[in-house]
Design an enzyme around this catalytic site. Sequence first.
Site, PDB file in Angstrom:
ATOM      1  N   ALA A 195       5.907  12.756 -10.800  1.00  0.00           N
ATOM      2  CA  ALA A 195       5.042  13.591 -11.181  1.00  0.00           C
ATOM      3  C   ALA A 195       5.606  14.689 -12.206  1.00  0.00           C
ATOM      4  CB  ALA A 195       4.529  14.369 -10.161  1.00  0.00           C
TER       5      ALA A 195
ATOM      6  N   HIS B  98       4.318   1.587  -5.883  1.00  0.00           N
ATOM      7  CA  HIS B  98       4.124   3.138  -5.366  1.00  0.00           C
ATOM      8  C   HIS B  98       5.654   3.478  -4.900  1.00  0.00           C
ATOM      9  CE1 HIS B  98       2.913   5.953  -2.248  1.00  0.00           C
ATOM     10  NE2 HIS B  98       3.215   6.702  -3.387  1.00  0.00           N
ATOM     11  N   ASP B  99       6.098   4.535  -5.808  1.00  0.00           N
ATOM     12  CA  ASP B  99       7.400   4.963  -5.714  1.00  0.00           C
ATOM     13  C   ASP B  99       7.816   5.254  -4.176  1.00  0.00           C
ATOM     14  OD1 ASP B  99       6.147   7.225  -5.322  1.00  0.00           O
ATOM     15  OD2 ASP B  99       7.085   8.517  -7.194  1.00  0.00           O
TER      16      ASP B  99
ATOM     17  N   THR C 239       8.615  16.293  -5.436  1.00  0.00           N
ATOM     18  CA  THR C 239       7.523  16.952  -5.455  1.00  0.00           C
ATOM     19  C   THR C 239       6.718  16.979  -4.278  1.00  0.00           C
ATOM     20  OG1 THR C 239       7.554  16.504  -8.053  1.00  0.00           O
ATOM     21  CG2 THR C 239       5.417  17.333  -6.949  1.00  0.00           C
TER      22      THR C 239
END
Length: 483
Positions: free
Chosen positions: A11, A237-238, A260
């Site tokens: 992000a 999806h990380d 994040t």
Amino acid sequence: MKSYAAVDLGASSGRVMVGRVSPDSVELAEAHRFPNRPVRVPEGLRWDVLALYTGVLDGLRAAGAHCGGQLDSVGIDSWAVDYGLLDADGALLGNPVHYRDARTEGVAEKVWATVPAAELYAATGLQYAPFNTLYQLTAARASAQLASAKRLLLIPDLLAYWLTGEQGTELTNASTTQLVDPRTREWSYDVAARLGIDLSLFAPLRQPGDPAGLLRAEVLEETGLAAPVPVTTVGSHDTASAVAAVPATGERFAYICTGTWSLAGLELDAPVLTEESRAANFTNELGLDGTVRYLRNIMGLWLLQECVRAWGDPDLGVLLREAAGVPALRSVVDAGDPVFLAPGRMPERIAEACRDSGQPVPATRAEITRCIVDSLALAHRRAVEDAQRLADHPVDVVHIVGGGTRNALLCQLTADACGLPVTVGPTEAAALGNVLVQARAHGLVGDLADMRRLLVRTQPLTRYEPRGDTARWQEAEDRLAAR
């Protein structure tokens, strides 16, 4: 040794990493890192996706130079829930909306009027978060963009499409949309129909390890790579990629993927869809090899990142050393509170939350930083304890992976709060998981357990033992719950 490029978009920054893998070794090197700066325009907060794509191309060029112009595969992972809309010609209809945009405020209540929250959870297993794709699509229902769209691609699938010309929807990321049934691992057609969401907007589902096309000729020319270069579907999806890279040696472990966000929970064989689980706001996202990522979203290092930004980017190491000297647990906030979701004025908002709950108000940068790391460790403790209870799955160790592994104070406080040993590393877990899924698709490594054994043998890991008892953490928890 084979060479794989992992495009890993977070992000706040993106990176292209080069993984060199053999059956007995895995080496990771950074080829290129670039900022991910959202842009606020009159209509709201947007991702600068063209800048991200430029960063990806620059990174692939650098990766090729690192490997003599030849890559064996490319994989892409990113944050979840956000998407781009394409027209009938495959052209992007505007910059993707940022999940922190305000357009979903109040939308959940409208959704629940049609599909009550308990029914929605029983069908999809997804925690309530105001930015879930389902709520974003509901908020966009009357927009000209959505009316014109013929295809919706989640962020990593959009970038893969630009690289290859082929479209797909990767399953682990699709599971964050709140439109997938975690039991069948297919679309939840009933939920979509009741809410008027057209699932034909989505490209066909892909599994991690599936082929996703070859780099287009124009991409090869721009990056200097030698053809052919396949793109391999990874856990896009990380968090799915990061959990795949948790160096666990058994099943009795919890994980915290830090950055994040903090994503704290368990790896399970089946979803937990009870009403108690819904009330605790746990999510059931899909992982590799039929697994379920049973976890809670915690605001994470976003709190500290926003404070550092507001303070003019002081040296973080100095800040954390000063925070370590501040008395512990003097003031804590709920690190999962949506009040901290939006950017801006973070130091003031943390101080206000402490004042409103009758706690001492942190005044200095060191005191605010200590409040944040104490609050994150407390939230980690709460998530690990709740997950064990709700899933009836006890653990002996907590693994911390991701960017937060660099924050030694947070890692030690998490061990203290949980009363469990904490194994820390790898830092670039998402990129490693990305690379290893590519390597597995090409026959270099075996199943998920084999991947993890390789990581245990090859990655530097640090162990933190808990200090003292957990009574003071329970007191802080009780204080927070009583506010």
